[in-house]
Design a protein around this motif. Structure first.
Motif, mmCIF file in Angstrom:
data_model
loop_
_atom_site.group_PDB
_atom_site.id
_atom_site.type_symbol
_atom_site.label_atom_id
_atom_site.label_comp_id
_atom_site.label_asym_id
_atom_site.label_seq_id
_atom_site.Cartn_x
_atom_site.Cartn_y
_atom_site.Cartn_z
ATOM 1 N N THR A 245 0.977 -1.216 -0.006
ATOM 2 C CA THR A 245 0.125 0.177 0.056
ATOM 3 C C THR A 245 0.792 1.086 -0.049
ATOM 4 O OG1 THR A 245 -1.658 -1.027 1.142
ATOM 5 C CG2 THR A 245 -1.745 1.140 1.354
ATOM 6 N N LYS A 246 2.139 1.228 0.847
ATOM 7 C CA LYS A 246 2.854 2.443 0.914
ATOM 8 C C LYS A 246 3.551 2.601 -0.478
ATOM 9 C CE LYS A 246 3.564 2.140 6.122
ATOM 10 N NZ LYS A 246 4.372 1.994 7.026
ATOM 11 N N LEU A 247 3.900 1.582 -0.876
ATOM 12 C CA LEU A 247 4.569 1.826 -2.172
ATOM 13 C C LEU A 247 3.456 2.174 -3.215
ATOM 14 C CD1 LEU A 247 7.339 1.456 -4.013
ATOM 15 C CD2 LEU A 247 6.480 -1.252 -4.317
ATOM 16 N N ALA A 248 2.442 1.587 -3.288
ATOM 17 C CA ALA A 248 1.382 2.163 -4.413
ATOM 18 C C ALA A 248 1.257 3.607 -4.283
ATOM 19 C CB ALA A 248 0.398 1.445 -4.286
ATOM 20 N N GLU A 249 1.304 3.992 -2.968
ATOM 21 C CA GLU A 249 0.974 5.427 -2.751
ATOM 22 C C GLU A 249 2.167 6.380 -2.914
ATOM 23 O OE1 GLU A 249 0.010 5.490 1.440
ATOM 24 O OE2 GLU A 249 -2.254 4.852 1.095
ATOM 25 N N ARG A 250 3.253 5.827 -2.862
ATOM 26 C CA ARG A 250 4.516 6.563 -3.148
ATOM 27 C C ARG A 250 4.740 6.652 -4.742
ATOM 28 N NH1 ARG A 250 9.291 3.922 -5.705
ATOM 29 N NH2 ARG A 250 11.157 5.082 -5.002
ATOM 30 N N ASN A 251 4.354 5.673 -5.441
ATOM 31 C CA ASN A 251 4.546 5.715 -6.841
ATOM 32 C C ASN A 251 3.189 6.665 -7.357
ATOM 33 O OD1 ASN A 251 6.705 4.001 -6.708
ATOM 34 N ND2 ASN A 251 5.348 2.217 -7.138
ATOM 35 N N LEU A 252 2.186 6.328 -7.015
ATOM 36 C CA LEU A 252 0.843 7.375 -7.659
ATOM 37 C C LEU A 252 1.037 8.794 -7.277
ATOM 38 C CD1 LEU A 252 -2.039 5.013 -6.435
ATOM 39 C CD2 LEU A 252 -1.235 5.614 -8.853
ATOM 40 N N LYS A 253 1.746 8.985 -5.911
ATOM 41 C CA LYS A 253 2.271 10.385 -5.929
ATOM 42 C C LYS A 253 3.342 10.879 -6.381
ATOM 43 C CE LYS A 253 3.849 13.058 -1.696
ATOM 44 N NZ LYS A 253 2.845 14.309 -1.900
ATOM 45 N N SER A 254 4.243 9.985 -6.701
ATOM 46 C CA SER A 254 5.191 10.739 -7.632
ATOM 47 C C SER A 254 4.448 10.892 -9.234
ATOM 48 C CB SER A 254 6.392 9.741 -7.780
ATOM 49 O OG SER A 254 7.272 9.976 -8.875
ATOM 50 N N PHE A 255 3.679 10.120 -9.452
ATOM 51 C CA PHE A 255 3.204 10.188 -10.708
ATOM 52 C C PHE A 255 2.210 11.487 -11.002
ATOM 53 C CE2 PHE A 255 -0.429 9.480 -13.773
ATOM 54 C CZ PHE A 255 0.298 9.119 -14.890
ATOM 55 N N PHE A 256 1.254 11.586 -10.035
ATOM 56 C CA PHE A 256 0.305 12.650 -10.402
ATOM 57 C C PHE A 256 0.943 13.920 -9.946
ATOM 58 C CE2 PHE A 256 -2.748 9.216 -10.087
ATOM 59 C CZ PHE A 256 -3.514 9.469 -10.815
ATOM 60 N N ASP A 257 2.065 13.932 -8.909
ATOM 61 C CA ASP A 257 2.770 15.397 -8.491
ATOM 62 C C ASP A 257 3.863 15.604 -9.641
ATOM 63 O OD1 ASP A 257 0.826 15.349 -6.335
ATOM 64 O OD2 ASP A 257 2.186 14.537 -4.890
ATOM 65 N N ASN A 258 3.984 14.709 -10.464
ATOM 66 C CA ASN A 258 5.280 14.987 -11.340
ATOM 67 C C ASN A 258 6.324 15.151 -10.640
ATOM 68 O OD1 ASN A 258 6.183 14.754 -13.868
ATOM 69 N ND2 ASN A 258 5.885 17.048 -14.479
ATOM 70 N N THR A 259 6.586 14.554 -9.685
ATOM 71 C CA THR A 259 8.044 14.596 -8.762
ATOM 72 C C THR A 259 8.794 13.522 -8.957
ATOM 73 O OG1 THR A 259 6.937 14.191 -6.860
ATOM 74 C CG2 THR A 259 6.819 16.600 -7.475
ATOM 75 N N GLU A 260 10.023 13.735 -8.198
ATOM 76 C CA GLU A 260 10.862 12.460 -8.095
ATOM 77 C C GLU A 260 10.128 11.596 -6.975
ATOM 78 O OE1 GLU A 260 13.764 11.370 -9.530
ATOM 79 O OE2 GLU A 260 13.746 12.763 -11.309
ATOM 80 N N PRO A 261 10.312 10.493 -6.993
ATOM 81 C CA PRO A 261 9.706 9.317 -6.207
ATOM 82 C C PRO A 261 10.461 9.847 -4.748
ATOM 83 C CG PRO A 261 11.074 7.971 -7.600
ATOM 84 C CD PRO A 261 10.809 9.623 -8.314
ATOM 85 N N GLU A 262 9.935 9.516 -3.540
ATOM 86 C CA GLU A 262 10.876 9.383 -2.427
ATOM 87 C C GLU A 262 11.443 8.015 -1.999
ATOM 88 O OE1 GLU A 262 7.688 9.976 0.521
ATOM 89 O OE2 GLU A 262 6.807 11.817 -0.016
ATOM 90 N N ALA A 263 12.581 8.176 -1.422
ATOM 91 C CA ALA A 263 13.388 6.970 -1.124
ATOM 92 C C ALA A 263 12.345 6.016 -0.330
ATOM 93 C CB ALA A 263 14.483 7.374 -0.129
ATOM 94 N N PHE A 264 12.670 4.696 -0.866
ATOM 95 C CA PHE A 264 11.633 3.823 -0.187
ATOM 96 C C PHE A 264 12.712 2.482 0.175
ATOM 97 C CE2 PHE A 264 8.599 0.082 -0.404
ATOM 98 C CZ PHE A 264 7.546 0.964 0.560
ATOM 99 N N SER A 265 12.594 2.317 1.312
ATOM 100 C CA SER A 265 13.305 0.913 1.603
ATOM 101 C C SER A 265 12.797 -0.386 1.401
ATOM 102 C CB SER A 265 13.635 1.021 3.040
ATOM 103 O OG SER A 265 14.665 0.043 3.556
ATOM 104 N N PHE A 266 13.405 -1.302 0.756
ATOM 105 C CA PHE A 266 12.700 -2.519 0.174
ATOM 106 C C PHE A 266 13.668 -3.410 0.123
ATOM 107 C CE2 PHE A 266 10.330 -4.821 -2.802
ATOM 108 C CZ PHE A 266 8.918 -4.896 -2.317
#
Length: 316
Positions: A245-266
């Motif tokens: 859920t967090k990864l999906a929210e991070r990717n969607l936020k980056s797409f719709f805000d048209n910004t660099e994706p935040e760092a995500f530990s995985f």
């Protein structure tokens, strides 16, 4: 006063819930048995119609007797998480089946998956044989002279020609002789059903005794191990859903805000491979799963997968 009444009620409710949770395997087998009996009755009443001729009886009856059992076996194997955990990716990396040349773990998991998947088919065969409808149709269509002579011994001369019509009660034989043949066929079917039930129960008892006898841990530690594995699977599903859920929210936020994706530990790909491996308990490890073994290893790789979905197409 009301609190004193409610508290015992809640305690009783929690006791019942805990009991049902501890006995969920037994309850599952009970539900499976009821569903098997219901399914067999539905097949017998609304679907099964013995053709009552020598050419088709055996094939038709055998298909209804063994067909659902084969389907249930296939579904059981298909739903086996342990089996897919073992075989996923083995075509690209066959060594996953036998790490360091040790195939005992692979064979053990495969056998456990097969044994677990055999429970529904055995239930079906047992119920179908105890009912006798499918067996009557199948055996009455056999053309083997020994079988025919067995049923028609000391009977009228038309018995051999009319045997296939006995399950439908449309033969030209006397009513008493027809009923006698039906009783003989049903008795044989029920005997086979009880033999299958007793053999399965005995095999299960022997297998359980052998497994516990060969166990490297005590009964209490084995019980703890099972509880731990169950809790780890439950928590893994919860953590996986949360992180997905967090990864999906991070990717969607980056797409719709048209910004660099935040760092995500995985976890990286190597970590996923290691925690997905087959685990065999060893006294020297004192670990209860591959996940625990991985997180406690001294040379653990803490590097994160920079692009969690980067390898998706290369793995397909």
């Amino acid at each position: 006063m009301s609190f004193a009444v409610v508290k015992p009620t809640m305690d009783s409710f929690n006791t019942v819930i805990r009991f049902l949770t501890n006995q969920k395997t037994t309850i599952g087998y009970g539900v499976m048995a009821i569903a098997t009996i219901g399914g067999e009755r539905l097949f017998s009443l609304f679907s099964f119609q013995c053709p009552c001729n020598t050419e088709q009886n055996f094939t038709y009856g055998l298909m209804y007797l063994l067909g659902p059992a084969l389907v249930l076996l296939t579904v059981g194997l298909f739903l086996s998480t342990a089996l897919w955990r073992l075989y996923t990716g083995c075509c690209l990396n066959p060594m996953k089946l036998c790490p360091r040349g040790n195939c005992i773990g692979c064979i053990s998991i495969f056998m456990r998956a097969v044994v677990g998947a055999l429970v529904p088919p055995i239930m079906w065969l047992s119920v179908a044989l105890l009912n006798g409808t499918f067996y009557e149709c199948a055996v009455s269509g056999l053309e083997d002279q020994v079988i025919v002579d067995l049923f028609c011994k000391n009977r009228t001369s038309t018995c051999k020609a009319e045997l296939a019509k006995v399950p439908c009660k449309t033969s030209n034989l006397p009513v008493a002789e027809t009923n006698n043949l039906l009783l003989m066929l049903r008795a044989q079917s029920q005997i086979l059903g009880w033999v299958l039930i007793m053999s399965s129960a005995l095999a299960g008892l022997i297998g359980t005794c052998y497994k516990n006898c060969r166990s490297q841990v005590s009964y209490l530690q084995l019980t703890f191990w099972k509880i731990y594995m169950q809790k780890e699977r439950e928590k893994f599903d919860s953590f996986a859903e949360d992180y997905a859920t967090k990864l999906a929210e991070r990717n969607l936020k980056s797409f719709f805000d048209n910004t660099e994706p935040e760092a995500f530990s995985f976890p990286n790909h190597t970590a996923w491979e290691q925690v997905s491996a087959v685990y065999t308990y060893k006294h020297s490890d004192q670990c209860y799963s591959t996940l625990q073994k991985y997180v406690e290893q001294p040379d653990r790789d803490y590097s994160s997968e920079k692009m969690p979905l980067q390898m998706e197409h290369s793995l397909e």
